[in-house]
Design a protein around this motif. Structure first.
Motif, PDB file in Angstrom:
ATOM      1  N   TRP A   1       0.787  -1.243   0.000  1.00  0.00           N
ATOM      2  CA  TRP A   1       0.000   0.000   0.000  1.00  0.00           C
ATOM      3  C   TRP A   1       0.817   1.291   0.000  1.00  0.00           C
ATOM      4  O   TRP A   1       0.326   2.334  -0.411  1.00  0.00           O
ATOM      5  N   LEU A   2       2.057   1.246   0.424  1.00  0.00           N
ATOM      6  CA  LEU A   2       2.801   2.486   0.611  1.00  0.00           C
ATOM      7  C   LEU A   2       3.033   3.263  -0.680  1.00  0.00           C
ATOM      8  O   LEU A   2       3.082   4.496  -0.675  1.00  0.00           O
ATOM      9  N   ALA A   3       3.182   2.562  -1.805  1.00  0.00           N
ATOM     10  CA  ALA A   3       3.472   3.272  -3.053  1.00  0.00           C
ATOM     11  C   ALA A   3       2.348   4.224  -3.430  1.00  0.00           C
ATOM     12  O   ALA A   3       2.593   5.276  -4.043  1.00  0.00           O
ATOM     13  N   SER A   4       1.113   3.882  -3.086  1.00  0.00           N
ATOM     14  CA  SER A   4       0.003   4.791  -3.377  1.00  0.00           C
ATOM     15  C   SER A   4       0.168   6.099  -2.615  1.00  0.00           C
ATOM     16  O   SER A   4      -0.074   7.186  -3.149  1.00  0.00           O
ATOM     17  N   PHE A   5       0.606   6.013  -1.364  1.00  0.00           N
ATOM     18  CA  PHE A   5       0.798   7.226  -0.578  1.00  0.00           C
ATOM     19  C   PHE A   5       2.032   7.992  -1.046  1.00  0.00           C
ATOM     20  O   PHE A   5       2.054   9.233  -0.990  1.00  0.00           O
ATOM     21  N   ALA A   6       3.029   7.288  -1.525  1.00  0.00           N
ATOM     22  CA  ALA A   6       4.164   7.979  -2.119  1.00  0.00           C
ATOM     23  C   ALA A   6       3.729   8.757  -3.356  1.00  0.00           C
ATOM     24  O   ALA A   6       4.193   9.888  -3.595  1.00  0.00           O
ATOM     25  N   LEU A   7       2.841   8.176  -4.139  1.00  0.00           N
ATOM     26  CA  LEU A   7       2.362   8.858  -5.346  1.00  0.00           C
ATOM     27  C   LEU A   7       1.541  10.088  -4.988  1.00  0.00           C
ATOM     28  O   LEU A   7       1.625  11.115  -5.684  1.00  0.00           O
ATOM     29  N   LEU A   8       0.760  10.014  -3.909  1.00  0.00           N
ATOM     30  CA  LEU A   8       0.075  11.228  -3.441  1.00  0.00           C
ATOM     31  C   LEU A   8       1.072  12.314  -3.099  1.00  0.00           C
ATOM     32  O   LEU A   8       0.894  13.489  -3.427  1.00  0.00           O
ATOM     33  N   ALA A   9       2.164  11.906  -2.426  1.00  0.00           N
ATOM     34  CA  ALA A   9       3.120  12.880  -1.921  1.00  0.00           C
ATOM     35  C   ALA A   9       3.978  13.503  -3.012  1.00  0.00           C
ATOM     36  O   ALA A   9       4.250  14.712  -2.971  1.00  0.00           O
ATOM     37  N   ILE A  10       4.412  12.721  -3.978  1.00  0.00           N
ATOM     38  CA  ILE A  10       5.381  13.239  -4.953  1.00  0.00           C
ATOM     39  C   ILE A  10       4.774  13.490  -6.319  1.00  0.00           C
ATOM     40  O   ILE A  10       5.380  14.157  -7.148  1.00  0.00           O
ATOM     41  N   GLY A  11       3.566  12.970  -6.555  1.00  0.00           N
ATOM     42  CA  GLY A  11       2.930  13.186  -7.849  1.00  0.00           C
ATOM     43  C   GLY A  11       2.269  14.538  -7.902  1.00  0.00           C
ATOM     44  O   GLY A  11       2.230  15.281  -6.906  1.00  0.00           O
ATOM     45  N   PRO A  12       1.716  14.901  -9.035  1.00  0.00           N
ATOM     46  CA  PRO A  12       0.974  16.157  -9.110  1.00  0.00           C
ATOM     47  C   PRO A  12      -0.246  16.108  -8.206  1.00  0.00           C
ATOM     48  O   PRO A  12      -0.780  15.052  -7.910  1.00  0.00           O
ATOM     49  N   GLU A  13      -0.662  17.280  -7.757  1.00  0.00           N
ATOM     50  CA  GLU A  13      -1.823  17.356  -6.874  1.00  0.00           C
ATOM     51  C   GLU A  13      -3.045  16.746  -7.561  1.00  0.00           C
ATOM     52  O   GLU A  13      -3.208  16.826  -8.779  1.00  0.00           O
ATOM     53  N   LEU A  14      -3.924  16.154  -6.762  1.00  0.00           N
ATOM     54  CA  LEU A  14      -5.186  15.653  -7.309  1.00  0.00           C
ATOM     55  C   LEU A  14      -5.886  16.791  -8.044  1.00  0.00           C
ATOM     56  O   LEU A  14      -6.065  17.881  -7.511  1.00  0.00           O
ATOM     57  N   GLU A  15      -6.302  16.493  -9.257  1.00  0.00           N
ATOM     58  CA  GLU A  15      -6.769  17.573 -10.131  1.00  0.00           C
ATOM     59  C   GLU A  15      -8.208  17.986  -9.890  1.00  0.00           C
ATOM     60  O   GLU A  15      -8.650  19.021 -10.349  1.00  0.00           O
ATOM     61  N   GLY A  16      -9.004  17.183  -9.183  1.00  0.00           N
ATOM     62  CA  GLY A  16     -10.396  17.504  -8.995  1.00  0.00           C
ATOM     63  C   GLY A  16     -11.227  17.182 -10.209  1.00  0.00           C
ATOM     64  O   GLY A  16     -10.789  16.538 -11.137  1.00  0.00           O
TER      65      GLY A  16
END
Length: 321
Positions: free
Chosen positions: A306-321
């Protein structure tokens, strides 16, 4: 008579599977035709969010085509119908509430951003079913849930908001109203965290949610909520959590706390604006939390599922809405 398996007693937030008779003693793939094969249902869901988001953002990766081909096989109407059938069981009222609900909506929103809309169209009925659950549940929730685990209200509403704005404006309004009622008057947060098994910051997820709700009024609210943050207090919010045993599923949550804190720090800083003193601190604090967690994404299955999903939240672009 309702009864639970041994694993459900040990990990009630994992399986969440109440058995009402012999017909419920089935394989995971029979109960959940799409979201099976990981440690728990919600990790399968945000694992799909993760790979489909990577496939969209980085289409030249060799794995991107593989992810999309697998989506063509798995994210299809007949398999989603099986997930809906499980959800419609009378005993499934609280199934994955609210964490899994929110991640399913995040997955659907991600699929809507893809050029090929077949997967999004297939998942839509399931997303709508979970949205209806939010419509029913939020008015009944007298008090917010502030713990740093799966039941946290703020985290679920952050993910859900990104789905609601193009899909369900009434739910967006409901989330805004409940968030304002629960958190609008909060001041002087002590941030007594983390506890030993948390992967979310109660304080920072609340602040990130309010940044999405309040717009230009957010800095004033934030200054009252964490009035000493620019002076380094509460110190715990600046200090990455220590993980003593990554083979223990609960203790491994603390790597996720470091990742989700980094995500929150950066999102809050963006909402405050460059001139705010906290915004000037946020980059360094977020990086310290990332440095503590990123080397351990695959240290043990208790984290790597599960951790990679949280890494992607942290380092990826902001959720676009």
């Amino acid at each position: 008579m309702l009864f639970r398996s041994h694993l459900t007693r040990e990990y009630p937030n994992k399986l969440d599977h109440v058995m009402t008779g012999a017909g419920d003693v089935l394989s995971p793939s029979a109960l959940h035709p799409v979201f099976h094969g990981s440690f728990d249902w919600h990790s399968c869901v945000h694992g799909w969010w993760q790979v489909m988001r990577i496939a969209r953002l980085y289409p030249d990766l060799p794995e991107a085509n593989q992810s999309c081909r697998l989506a063509d096989e798995m994210l299809v109407p007949d398999k989603i119908a099986g997930e809906l059938a499980y959800l419609e069981r009378p005993a499934s009222r609280g199934f994955e509430r609210p964490y899994g609900w929110a991640w399913l909506l995040a997955l659907h929103r991600e699929l809507q951003r893809h050029e090929d809309q077949r997967s999004a169209d297939a998942v839509k009925p399931l997303a709508q079913a979970f949205a209806r659950r939010f419509h029913d549940f939020l008015p009944l929730l007298t008090y917010p849930i502030r713990v740093g685990t799966h039941y946290n209200s703020s985290f679920a509403m952050i993910l859900t908001l990104d789905w609601t704005r193009p899909n369900d404006p009434e739910l967006a309004d409901l989330i805004a109203a409940r968030s304002t009622g629960w958190f609008g008057g909060d001041k002087g947060c002590q941030a007594w965290e983390p506890s030993g098994d948390e992967f979310l910051s109660s304080a920072l997820t609340e602040a990130l949610l309010m940044s999405r709700i309040m717009g230009d009024d957010f800095p004033a609210w934030f200054n009252a909520f964490l009035p000493d943050l620019a002076r380094g207090e509460p110190a715990t919010l600046f200090t990455p959590a220590t993980v003593s045993d990554r083979s223990d599923g609960k203790t491994a949550h603390l790597d996720g706390l470091n990742l989700s804190r980094a995500w929150c720090w950066l999102g809050i800083a963006k909402a405050l604006g460059q001139g705010h003193p906290v915004a000037r601190l946020a980059g360094d604090v977020a990086q310290r939390h990332l440095d503590a967690a990123m080397p351990h994404l695959a240290s043990d299955y208790m984290g790597e599922h599960w951790l990679a999903s949280f890494a992607l939240l942290a380092i990826g672009p902001e959720l676009e809405g």
